[in-house]
Design a protein around this motif. Structure first.
Motif, PDB file in Angstrom:
ATOM      1  N   ILE A  21      47.629  -9.751 -24.166  1.00  0.00           N
ATOM      2  CA  ILE A  21      47.880  -8.392 -24.655  1.00  0.00           C
ATOM      3  C   ILE A  21      48.343  -8.400 -26.108  1.00  0.00           C
ATOM      4  O   ILE A  21      47.905  -7.587 -26.927  1.00  0.00           O
ATOM      5  N   GLY A  22      49.242  -9.329 -26.450  1.00  0.00           N
ATOM      6  CA  GLY A  22      49.763  -9.393 -27.815  1.00  0.00           C
ATOM      7  C   GLY A  22      48.667  -9.626 -28.836  1.00  0.00           C
ATOM      8  O   GLY A  22      48.618  -8.986 -29.883  1.00  0.00           O
ATOM      9  N   GLY A  23      47.760 -10.551 -28.524  1.00  0.00           N
ATOM     10  CA  GLY A  23      46.670 -10.833 -29.445  1.00  0.00           C
ATOM     11  C   GLY A  23      45.735  -9.662 -29.620  1.00  0.00           C
ATOM     12  O   GLY A  23      45.228  -9.415 -30.716  1.00  0.00           O
ATOM     13  N   ALA A  24      45.505  -8.912 -28.535  1.00  0.00           N
ATOM     14  CA  ALA A  24      44.655  -7.725 -28.627  1.00  0.00           C
ATOM     15  C   ALA A  24      45.337  -6.641 -29.444  1.00  0.00           C
ATOM     16  O   ALA A  24      44.702  -5.952 -30.262  1.00  0.00           O
ATOM     17  N   TYR A  25      46.628  -6.475 -29.242  1.00  0.00           N
ATOM     18  CA  TYR A  25      47.397  -5.445 -29.935  1.00  0.00           C
ATOM     19  C   TYR A  25      47.415  -5.701 -31.443  1.00  0.00           C
ATOM     20  O   TYR A  25      47.358  -4.763 -32.249  1.00  0.00           O
ATOM     21  N   ALA A  26      47.479  -6.964 -31.835  1.00  0.00           N
ATOM     22  CA  ALA A  26      47.581  -7.309 -33.259  1.00  0.00           C
ATOM     23  C   ALA A  26      46.370  -6.849 -34.059  1.00  0.00           C
ATOM     24  O   ALA A  26      46.478  -6.596 -35.266  1.00  0.00           O
ATOM     25  N   THR A  27      45.216  -6.728 -33.407  1.00  0.00           N
ATOM     26  CA  THR A  27      43.996  -6.308 -34.099  1.00  0.00           C
ATOM     27  C   THR A  27      43.530  -4.923 -33.645  1.00  0.00           C
ATOM     28  O   THR A  27      42.363  -4.570 -33.825  1.00  0.00           O
ATOM     29  N   ASN A  28      44.437  -4.155 -33.045  1.00  0.00           N
ATOM     30  CA  ASN A  28      44.112  -2.794 -32.580  1.00  0.00           C
ATOM     31  C   ASN A  28      42.958  -2.789 -31.577  1.00  0.00           C
ATOM     32  O   ASN A  28      42.162  -1.862 -31.526  1.00  0.00           O
ATOM     33  N   GLU A  29      42.885  -3.836 -30.769  1.00  0.00           N
ATOM     34  CA  GLU A  29      41.810  -3.930 -29.779  1.00  0.00           C
ATOM     35  C   GLU A  29      42.330  -3.867 -28.346  1.00  0.00           C
ATOM     36  O   GLU A  29      41.662  -4.332 -27.420  1.00  0.00           O
ATOM     37  N   GLU A  30      43.507  -3.283 -28.158  1.00  0.00           N
ATOM     38  CA  GLU A  30      44.079  -3.244 -26.812  1.00  0.00           C
ATOM     39  C   GLU A  30      43.267  -2.384 -25.851  1.00  0.00           C
ATOM     40  O   GLU A  30      43.438  -2.488 -24.628  1.00  0.00           O
ATOM     41  N   GLN A  31      42.372  -1.537 -26.357  1.00  0.00           N
ATOM     42  CA  GLN A  31      41.484  -0.772 -25.482  1.00  0.00           C
ATOM     43  C   GLN A  31      40.230  -1.564 -25.104  1.00  0.00           C
ATOM     44  O   GLN A  31      39.446  -1.114 -24.268  1.00  0.00           O
ATOM     45  N   LYS A  32      40.059  -2.748 -25.704  1.00  0.00           N
ATOM     46  CA  LYS A  32      38.874  -3.564 -25.438  1.00  0.00           C
ATOM     47  C   LYS A  32      39.191  -4.854 -24.687  1.00  0.00           C
ATOM     48  O   LYS A  32      38.355  -5.375 -23.949  1.00  0.00           O
ATOM     49  N   LYS A  33      40.371  -5.402 -24.916  1.00  0.00           N
ATOM     50  CA  LYS A  33      40.679  -6.724 -24.369  1.00  0.00           C
ATOM     51  C   LYS A  33      42.171  -6.834 -24.112  1.00  0.00           C
ATOM     52  O   LYS A  33      42.935  -5.910 -24.366  1.00  0.00           O
ATOM     53  N   GLY A  34      42.613  -7.962 -23.580  1.00  0.00           N
ATOM     54  CA  GLY A  34      44.037  -8.194 -23.342  1.00  0.00           C
ATOM     55  C   GLY A  34      44.450  -8.018 -21.900  1.00  0.00           C
ATOM     56  O   GLY A  34      45.437  -8.607 -21.453  1.00  0.00           O
ATOM     57  N   THR A  35      43.709  -7.201 -21.131  1.00  0.00           N
ATOM     58  CA  THR A  35      43.932  -7.042 -19.698  1.00  0.00           C
ATOM     59  C   THR A  35      42.576  -7.026 -19.002  1.00  0.00           C
ATOM     60  O   THR A  35      41.531  -6.805 -19.635  1.00  0.00           O
ATOM     61  N   ILE A  36      42.584  -7.266 -17.711  1.00  0.00           N
ATOM     62  CA  ILE A  36      41.367  -7.155 -16.899  1.00  0.00           C
ATOM     63  C   ILE A  36      41.348  -5.749 -16.326  1.00  0.00           C
ATOM     64  O   ILE A  36      42.036  -5.428 -15.357  1.00  0.00           O
ATOM     65  N   THR A  37      40.608  -4.880 -16.981  1.00  0.00           N
ATOM     66  CA  THR A  37      40.614  -3.449 -16.700  1.00  0.00           C
ATOM     67  C   THR A  37      39.196  -2.915 -16.780  1.00  0.00           C
ATOM     68  O   THR A  37      38.399  -3.381 -17.615  1.00  0.00           O
ATOM     69  N   LEU A  65      32.589 -17.607 -28.791  1.00  0.00           N
ATOM     70  CA  LEU A  65      33.953 -17.267 -29.193  1.00  0.00           C
ATOM     71  C   LEU A  65      33.972 -16.003 -30.049  1.00  0.00           C
ATOM     72  O   LEU A  65      33.118 -15.806 -30.912  1.00  0.00           O
ATOM     73  N   ARG A  66      34.969 -15.134 -29.802  1.00  0.00           N
ATOM     74  CA  ARG A  66      35.139 -13.936 -30.631  1.00  0.00           C
ATOM     75  C   ARG A  66      36.107 -14.269 -31.767  1.00  0.00           C
ATOM     76  O   ARG A  66      37.161 -14.866 -31.529  1.00  0.00           O
ATOM     77  N   CYS A  67      35.776 -13.858 -32.987  1.00  0.00           N
ATOM     78  CA  CYS A  67      36.586 -14.220 -34.146  1.00  0.00           C
ATOM     79  C   CYS A  67      36.940 -12.993 -34.984  1.00  0.00           C
ATOM     80  O   CYS A  67      36.062 -12.209 -35.368  1.00  0.00           O
ATOM     81  N   ASN A  68      38.226 -12.845 -35.279  1.00  0.00           N
ATOM     82  CA  ASN A  68      38.731 -11.855 -36.212  1.00  0.00           C
ATOM     83  C   ASN A  68      39.137 -12.607 -37.469  1.00  0.00           C
ATOM     84  O   ASN A  68      39.950 -13.542 -37.402  1.00  0.00           O
ATOM     85  N   LEU A  69      38.569 -12.230 -38.612  1.00  0.00           N
ATOM     86  CA  LEU A  69      38.761 -12.992 -39.849  1.00  0.00           C
ATOM     87  C   LEU A  69      39.871 -12.392 -40.705  1.00  0.00           C
ATOM     88  O   LEU A  69      39.766 -11.252 -41.164  1.00  0.00           O
ATOM     89  N   GLY A 108      38.251  -3.985 -39.202  1.00  0.00           N
ATOM     90  CA  GLY A 108      37.462  -3.509 -38.074  1.00  0.00           C
ATOM     91  C   GLY A 108      35.963  -3.569 -38.308  1.00  0.00           C
ATOM     92  O   GLY A 108      35.177  -3.348 -37.379  1.00  0.00           O
ATOM     93  N   TYR A 109      35.548  -3.874 -39.548  1.00  0.00           N
ATOM     94  CA  TYR A 109      34.120  -3.993 -39.851  1.00  0.00           C
ATOM     95  C   TYR A 109      33.517  -5.116 -39.017  1.00  0.00           C
ATOM     96  O   TYR A 109      34.070  -6.209 -38.914  1.00  0.00           O
ATOM     97  N   GLY A 110      32.355  -4.843 -38.423  1.00  0.00           N
ATOM     98  CA  GLY A 110      31.683  -5.862 -37.640  1.00  0.00           C
ATOM     99  C   GLY A 110      31.420  -5.403 -36.221  1.00  0.00           C
ATOM    100  O   GLY A 110      31.140  -4.220 -35.976  1.00  0.00           O
ATOM    101  N   ASN A 111      31.527  -6.318 -35.279  1.00  0.00           N
ATOM    102  CA  ASN A 111      31.281  -6.003 -33.883  1.00  0.00           C
ATOM    103  C   ASN A 111      32.327  -6.699 -33.012  1.00  0.00           C
ATOM    104  O   ASN A 111      33.301  -7.243 -33.536  1.00  0.00           O
ATOM    105  N   ASP A 112      32.129  -6.675 -31.702  1.00  0.00           N
ATOM    106  CA  ASP A 112      33.122  -7.262 -30.804  1.00  0.00           C
ATOM    107  C   ASP A 112      33.171  -8.787 -30.882  1.00  0.00           C
ATOM    108  O   ASP A 112      34.111  -9.405 -30.380  1.00  0.00           O
ATOM    109  N   THR A 113      32.183  -9.392 -31.525  1.00  0.00           N
ATOM    110  CA  THR A 113      32.143 -10.851 -31.656  1.00  0.00           C
ATOM    111  C   THR A 113      32.723 -11.315 -32.983  1.00  0.00           C
ATOM    112  O   THR A 113      33.491 -12.280 -33.033  1.00  0.00           O
ATOM    113  N   LEU A 114      32.381 -10.655 -34.067  1.00  0.00           N
ATOM    114  CA  LEU A 114      32.847 -11.026 -35.411  1.00  0.00           C
ATOM    115  C   LEU A 114      33.355  -9.780 -36.124  1.00  0.00           C
ATOM    116  O   LEU A 114      32.617  -8.793 -36.257  1.00  0.00           O
TER     117      LEU A 114
END
Length: 531
Positions: A475-491, A253-257, A275-281
């Motif tokens: 998409i909404g969840g990705a946008y909330a953490t500024n990760e819309e370029q990493k997740k939220g769609t299958i691209t 599971l990926r977690c944003n704290l 944004g400190y951390g990696n794509d997992t934590l």
């Protein structure tokens, strides 16, 4: 890591350039290509390439829960679970049964009770709790985590006395006749008790969190935004627990704290930031409470409660103090995530936010349950996200109508109005307040009623469609953490996180079929997650 082709699916990418495809190719945790079965097989099927047949099942981007408390779910594996209890008598019997299994003096901790499910809507009195658990201190958290019940032994162990200083924003509810505690505590008054409850061991926390993570993944969730430091022994211990479970044990599971504001100084000392951390934590925003909840009338309103004309709710902080907290966060270039349920709480927060420039990461208004029309436009700014929980409609109706009155109901959980006005919304559960299952959240967003109900839904003009609901949880969840370029769609290029369903949600004949839909696979980092 070898390439894998996920083929023969009905894959809804939520990417406008390739909205529906049959196959996705992943390598090293990323999506490297997508398209038709024949094209992807022709281009990528080589010796050593793994091919997984999706057997025609529906696939979406990995589901994201934008606001929950994994620590609270963990406690369900450790504490007395009172969720779904239907009467005061049943609740007391559960407390009695649990008390009979623990030695004298051991704290009995429970969570999840909701008196609105009870026939007479009354909560156990302190005398009744004393009767079923005379030998141990009792501390029971309401489902909203804004109200708490204790027995006399808990007050005794906490050295309570009539002149004790109650933390700001909290209330010890007293009997009108005797002026003695009823056993009910509201908001921060719980700190009078919790500071005396022995801390769980590190291994207990870790066991519960591990189970909570596995539970989330089974529900199709690939990422969560979770708020826990106040409940897991502070910031350092919380981060260490997540680091061990995610980066070392690789639980998937990926977690944003979300980090509670009292830990801002420690965050700075450790050189950590949004944004400190990696794509997992990853470190997220600074969490602040602006008000309480509707259940015990602690959500802060601009007009009095309809069923209690003398009550307006409670501000957790004076406006000047709230300004200083947000200013301190901004000085560290941190975004904020503020709990705002009442319309006045939302207004208070926006009044302060308007005074600070955006820091690059988006600020989040969590819950936004009651939104006046004049506040909607102020939310519709690129640097702001409304973090909504569709299942609240199930937990709060029908009693919330009496709390707020008919005039304000049209502004309650106004998701369609928010989305139509251009407000970026993310979808979560606030689990364990509501169930973590995103399909239940999607059902609530579409129907605005509880499973099994047959009416047209509460405030039906605020229903949203299936695509909009899925976007909330992707998409909404990705946008909330500024990760819309990493997740939220299958691209192509994004993280290979996907959720696979037993039914095509876009093809079901009746919306209640959602409730009979299973999660067939949860794919994180390109790999199918298993127990």
């Amino acid at each position: 890591m070898a390439k894998t082709i996920y083929t023969n699916g009905k894959i809804y990418t939520l990417d406008a350039e390739n909205p529906i495809v049959e196959a996705v190719v992943v390598e090293d945790g990323r999506i490297i290509d997508l398209g038709s079965n024949s094209d992807m097989t022709l281009q990528w099927a080589r010796v050593g390439t793994k091919i997984t047949d999706l057997e025609g099942m529906m696939v979406t981007p990995g589901l994201i829960d934008s606001h929950l408390h994994l620590s609270g779910i963990a406690n369900q594996y450790l504490d007395l679970d009172l969720a779904g209890v239907r009467s005061k008598h049943e609740m007391l019997e559960k407390v009695r049964e649990k008390a009979n299994t623990i030695p004298p003096g051991t704290w009995l901790i429970g969570m999840g009770w909701d008196e609105n499910l009870f026939d007479d809507l009354t909560v156990p009195t302190i005398e009744e709790l004393d009767q079923v658990a005379p030998h141990c201190p009792v501390y029971l958290k309401r489902t909203c985590h804004h109200a708490f019940l204790v027995n006399s032994k808990a007050l005794e162990y906490s050295q309570y006395h009539p002149e004790i200083e109650v933390p700001s924003g909290g209330t010890v509810v007293l009997d009108a006749r005797t002026n003695k505690p009823t056993g009910l505590l509201l908001e921060s008054a719980s700190q009078l008790i919790t500071r005396h409850i022995p801390e769980r061991s590190y291994d207990e926390f870790k066991y519960g969190l591990r189970q909570a993570m596995r539970h989330a993944v089974k529900r199709g969730i690939t990422s969560v935004h979770t708020n826990d430091p106040l409940y897991l022994g502070g910031f350092d211990q919380t981060y260490q627990l997540y680091h061990e479970l995610l980066n070392e044990e690789q639980n998937g599971l990926r977690c944003n704290l979300l980090i509670d504001y009292p830990f801002l100084k420690r965050l700075k000392e450790r050189g950590m930031y949004a944004g400190y951390g990696n794509d997992t934590l990853q470190i997220g925003a600074i969490k602040i409470f602006a008000d309480g909840a509707f259940g015990r009338r602690t959500a802060l309103l601009s007009e009095a409660y309809h069923d209690a004309p003398e009550q307006y709710g409670d501000a957790i902080h004076e406006q000047a103090a709230l300004f200083e907290i947000m200013k301190e966060a901004r000085e560290l270039a941190m975004p904020i995530a503020v709990h705002t349920i009442g319309d006045k709480a939302l207004e208070n927060v926006l009044d302060i936010l308007d005074q600070f420039p955006n820091v690059g990461y988006r600020d989040r208004l969590i819950h936004v349950s009651l939104v006046r029309e004049d506040l909607v436009g102020r939310l519709a700014q690129p640097g702001r996200v409304a973090d909504v929980q569709p299942r609240f409609i199930v937990g709060d109706y029908p009693w919330v109508k009496e709390r707020l009155g008919e005039k304000r109901e049209k502004h309650l959980y106004a998701w369609n109005s928010l989305l139509s006005a251009g407000v970026m919304c993310a979808g979560g559960s606030d689990a364990p307040v509501e169930p973590i299952d995103p399909l239940l959240g999607i059902h609530a967003a579409l129907t605005r009623r509880a499973p099994g109900d047959t009416h047209e839904g509460w405030n039906p003009q605020e229903k949203i469609g299936m695509l909009e609901a899925l976007r909330l949880f992707t998409i909404g969840g990705a946008y909330a953490t500024n990760e819309e370029q990493k997740k939220g769609t299958i691209t192509r290029g994004k993280l290979a996180d996907m959720t696979v369903y037993s039914k095509n949600l876009f093809a079901i004949e009746h919306v209640d079929e959602l409730l009979q839909t299973d999660i067939e696979m949860t794919i994180i980092n390109g790999e199918i997650q298993t127990d």
